[in-house]
Design a protein around this motif. Structure first.
Motif, PDB file in Angstrom:
ATOM      1  N   TRP A 157       0.840  -1.204   0.000  1.00 31.86           N
ATOM      2  CA  TRP A 157       0.000   0.000   0.000  1.00 31.86           C
ATOM      3  C   TRP A 157       0.875   1.253   0.000  1.00 31.86           C
ATOM      4  O   TRP A 157       0.622   2.201  -0.751  1.00 31.86           O
ATOM      5  N   ASP A 161       1.898   3.595  -3.422  1.00 34.67           N
ATOM      6  CA  ASP A 161       1.036   4.773  -3.267  1.00 34.67           C
ATOM      7  C   ASP A 161      -0.406   4.408  -3.634  1.00 34.67           C
ATOM      8  O   ASP A 161      -1.059   5.065  -4.446  1.00 34.67           O
ATOM      9  N   ARG A 163      -4.317   3.520  -3.914  1.00 40.94           N
ATOM     10  CA  ARG A 163      -5.626   4.114  -3.637  1.00 40.94           C
ATOM     11  C   ARG A 163      -6.706   3.179  -4.174  1.00 40.94           C
ATOM     12  O   ARG A 163      -6.462   2.414  -5.111  1.00 40.94           O
ATOM     13  N   ILE A 165     -10.658   3.297  -5.577  1.00 41.61           N
ATOM     14  CA  ILE A 165     -11.819   4.102  -5.959  1.00 41.61           C
ATOM     15  C   ILE A 165     -13.051   3.200  -6.010  1.00 41.61           C
ATOM     16  O   ILE A 165     -12.947   1.998  -6.200  1.00 41.61           O
ATOM     17  N   HIS A 167     -14.796   2.421  -3.526  1.00 39.67           N
ATOM     18  CA  HIS A 167     -14.804   1.514  -2.371  1.00 39.67           C
ATOM     19  C   HIS A 167     -16.185   1.562  -1.739  1.00 39.67           C
ATOM     20  O   HIS A 167     -16.779   2.629  -1.594  1.00 39.67           O
ATOM     21  N   GLU A 218       0.270   6.149 -13.001  1.00 39.92           N
ATOM     22  CA  GLU A 218      -0.670   5.328 -12.248  1.00 39.92           C
ATOM     23  C   GLU A 218      -1.283   4.242 -13.134  1.00 39.92           C
ATOM     24  O   GLU A 218      -1.641   4.495 -14.289  1.00 39.92           O
ATOM     25  N   LYS A 282      -6.896   2.480   8.516  1.00 36.21           N
ATOM     26  CA  LYS A 282      -6.476   3.720   7.864  1.00 36.21           C
ATOM     27  C   LYS A 282      -7.592   4.755   7.918  1.00 36.21           C
ATOM     28  O   LYS A 282      -7.350   5.948   8.139  1.00 36.21           O
TER      29      LYS A 282
END
Length: 292
Positions: A157, A161, A163, A165, A167, A218, A282
């Motif tokens: 993680w 980096d 992330r 989306i 979620h 990314e 988190k």
């Protein structure tokens, strides 16, 4: 170029390697096969770094002889090795205190499951070798195998980096994670609802996408695919571990045989559960540190 990158990394201190891997340097000049090669190299290095605890721990699992070392039983040696690896990672600043707290939680959750699964009335598998550090018949080092999965996800993680989306609401993820964990216990008494829970997880995370950065651009992957892939590699590690006799299923007592492929689904669901724990830890931390 690849040789130069590797030689530079190997010359750095452990914490400096992390800094180098995390450094963001736009590489507009890279394209085509050159970009693919460099990006794939960095992806592999970050994956290897994320698997550092896993790799070192399982290297010990495969190298410590069944008779143990210096009169110390194998399971006890593995516990000492696991603690030493964990301590070294903290000392080298490869792991933060928050990460250590999360990994300890995975250790406790996994150990509780192991105690139940190896109990006299269940005996899904067993740890046949003697040890001084057995509690309720389960060697204490076993919790580190679950912690290793959590360690990999936490490290990946940060290094990628990462992330997510689309979620789902956090409370829904918690419900699914609890159902997964509870089913590991209750399927011995009221039937196995693994596929029902898996179908719910499939619907819940169907739109979820993980965004990660191997180098400077990314990339995307369906979150469900990540769960399945991690579960597959854990299943492979389980086959190797049972081959070396770390633990045994009832059908492996006479002679080793491959772990049933159905365990792949169990491990994938376990990954969903651990991932949910990490996401919510988190989420809670962000809520605590964001001023009202």
């Amino acid at each position: 170029m690849a040789a130069h990158i590797l030689s530079r990394l190997f010359s750095l201190r452990p914490s400096a390697v992390d800094a180098q891997l995390l450094a963001f340097h736009p590489r507009a000049g890279l394209s085509g096969l050159s970009r693919f090669g460099v990006e794939f190299l960095y992806f592999g290095m970050k994956e290897a770094r994320a698997c550092l605890f896993v790799g070192l721990f399982f290297a010990a699992v495969f190298s410590v002889p069944r008779a143990g070392l210096w009169g110390i039983p194998r399971y006890d040696v593995l516990l000492v090795v696991a603690l030493a690896i964990q301590g070294w990672m903290m000392w080298a600043r490869l792991e933060t205190r928050d990460e250590l707290k999360a990994i300890t939680l995975f250790h406790v959750v996994g150990f509780a499951l192991e105690v139940f699964k190896t109990s006299g009335s269940i005996q899904s598998w067993s740890y046949p070798d003697p040890a001084y550090t057995k509690l309720f018949g389960v060697p204490l080092f076993v919790g580190f195998m679950y912690a290793a999965v959590g360690s990999y996800i936490i490290q990946a993680w940060r290094l990628f980096d990462l992330r997510v989306i689309h979620h789902p609401p956090h409370w829904m993820g918690v419900v699914i994670a609890l159902l997964i964990y509870v089913n590991f216990f209750t399927h011995h008494y009221i039937g196995d609802y693994r596929w029902n829970v898996a179908a719910c997880a499939l619907g819940l995370y169907a739109r979820s996408t993980v965004i990660f950065r191997p180098l400077d651009v990314e990339r995307r992957m369906p979150l469900l695919l990540a769960f399945v892939l991690i579960g597959f590699f854990i299943w492979l590690a389980e086959n190797i571990s049972t081959f070396f006799g770390i633990w045994k299923y009832p059908n492996q007592l006479g002679a080793w045989s491959m772990v049933h492929v159905g365990k792949w689904s169990s491990w994938s669901l376990l990954v969903v559960m651990i991932f949910t724990m990490i996401v919510n830890l988190k989420h809670i931390k962000v809520r605590i540190h964001v001023p009202a």
